[in-house]
Design a protein around this motif. Structure first.
Motif, PDB file in Angstrom:
ATOM      1  N   VAL A 155       0.751  -1.116   0.167  1.00 58.88           N
ATOM      2  CA  VAL A 155      -0.034  -0.125  -0.071  1.00 58.88           C
ATOM      3  C   VAL A 155       0.903   1.258  -0.172  1.00 58.88           C
ATOM      4  O   VAL A 155       2.171   0.887   0.219  1.00 58.88           O
ATOM      5  N   PRO A 156       0.444   2.298  -0.609  1.00 58.18           N
ATOM      6  CA  PRO A 156      -1.030   2.637  -1.084  1.00 58.18           C
ATOM      7  C   PRO A 156      -1.090   2.255  -2.516  1.00 58.18           C
ATOM      8  O   PRO A 156      -0.316   2.247  -3.183  1.00 58.18           O
ATOM      9  N   THR A 157      -2.416   2.025  -2.733  1.00 57.34           N
ATOM     10  CA  THR A 157      -2.860   2.321  -4.200  1.00 57.34           C
ATOM     11  C   THR A 157      -4.001   3.247  -4.293  1.00 57.34           C
ATOM     12  O   THR A 157      -4.992   3.230  -3.598  1.00 57.34           O
ATOM     13  N   LEU A 158      -3.790   4.206  -5.285  1.00 56.03           N
ATOM     14  CA  LEU A 158      -4.869   5.036  -5.502  1.00 56.03           C
ATOM     15  C   LEU A 158      -5.815   4.418  -6.503  1.00 56.03           C
ATOM     16  O   LEU A 158      -5.318   4.416  -7.761  1.00 56.03           O
ATOM     17  N   VAL A 159      -7.269   4.356  -6.408  1.00 51.90           N
ATOM     18  CA  VAL A 159      -7.943   3.986  -7.740  1.00 51.90           C
ATOM     19  C   VAL A 159      -8.634   5.191  -8.103  1.00 51.90           C
ATOM     20  O   VAL A 159      -9.265   5.699  -7.478  1.00 51.90           O
ATOM     21  N   THR A 160      -8.556   5.427  -9.285  1.00 52.92           N
ATOM     22  CA  THR A 160      -8.955   6.527  -9.895  1.00 52.92           C
ATOM     23  C   THR A 160      -9.837   6.080 -11.192  1.00 52.92           C
ATOM     24  O   THR A 160      -9.755   4.938 -11.631  1.00 52.92           O
TER      25      THR A 160
END
Ligand SMILES: N[C@@H](CCC(=O)N[C@@H](CS)C(=O)NCC(=O)O)C(=O)O
Length: 215
Positions: A55-60
């Motif tokens: 982590v982190p993962t940003l889902v866009t």
């Protein structure tokens, strides 16, 4: 539901960096907690988003974006105000160079999976793992302190008087250092900048203790 979902963990310093940037830019996001203690970062569902199992993962709306520094720079390009990088090329290079001391020199060797590997493969106990953490945190902090205390661009924050990319990394790392009792006495400039960061609501609100998965 918002356009952005941050898959993260309250105590993860790379997650702190991204939460602070989202807060600074006033961007709403869905907080998706993944417990590192339970290994949820390596679940099949998360590996689809982030094959590194971190982590982190940003889902866009355009897709999933792993890697905190890339996330910070993408946010800065898509939402330029307030900017995380200076306008001039030298300033940008300097800020990235300071941020990399934390993000590329200190953090990777002190990550959870490294500490776990020291334990399972080399028999390191809690004291040995903490000593390892302090060794590499202190090496990086020492270099950062020399840079910040001697370079004329340092101000209330790492670069002049505005919070930027390097401050997000410094802020999160100092929080992490406290968990491992890193002696911060030799780093007065870092401590001063960290205090200034704590006075910024966007950064303070990104701290581990204020996150929904903290309890
Ligand atoms: N370079 C990556 C590093 C991400 C990373 O190492 N995250 C840590 C938390 S701060 C993690 O997920 N650790 C889980 C593990 O080591 O298994 C980034 O900046 O996003």
């Amino acid at each position: 539901m918002t356009d952005l979902a941050l898959h993260n963990y309250f105590r993860s310093s790379t997650s702190v960096r991204v939460r602070a940037a989202l807060n600074l830019k006033g961007l709403a996001f869905d907080y998706i907690p993944l417990s590192l203690l339970k290994g949820e970062q390596a679940s099949a569902a998360h590996l689809v988003l982030n094959p590194s199992g971190l982590v982190p993962t940003l889902v866009t709306p355009q897709g999933a974006l792993p890697q905190s520094l890339a996330i910070l720079e993408w946010l800065d390009e898509v939402h330029p105000e307030p900017s995380l990088l200076p306008a001039d090329p030298w300033g940008r290079a300097r800020v990235r160079s300071l941020a990399h001391i934390v993000a590329l020199d200190i953090h990777p060797v002190n990550n959870l999976r490294i500490l776990k590997h020291l334990e399972t493969e080399f028999g390191a106990d809690a004291n040995a793992k903490a000593a390892w953490f302090r060794k590499w945190a202190s090496a990086g902090m020492g270099a950062l302190e020399i840079r910040l205390s001697s370079e004329p661009e340092t101000g209330d924050f790492c670069h002049k008087n505005k919070v930027g990319l390097a401050d997000l990394c410094l802020y999160a790392q100092v929080i992490n250092n406290a968990r491992f009792d890193v002696d911060m006495a030799p780093y007065p400039t870092i401590r001063r900048i960290h205090e200034n960061c704590l006075a910024v609501p966007a950064l303070r609100d990104a701290a581990p203790e204020f996150q929904p998965d903290a309890s």
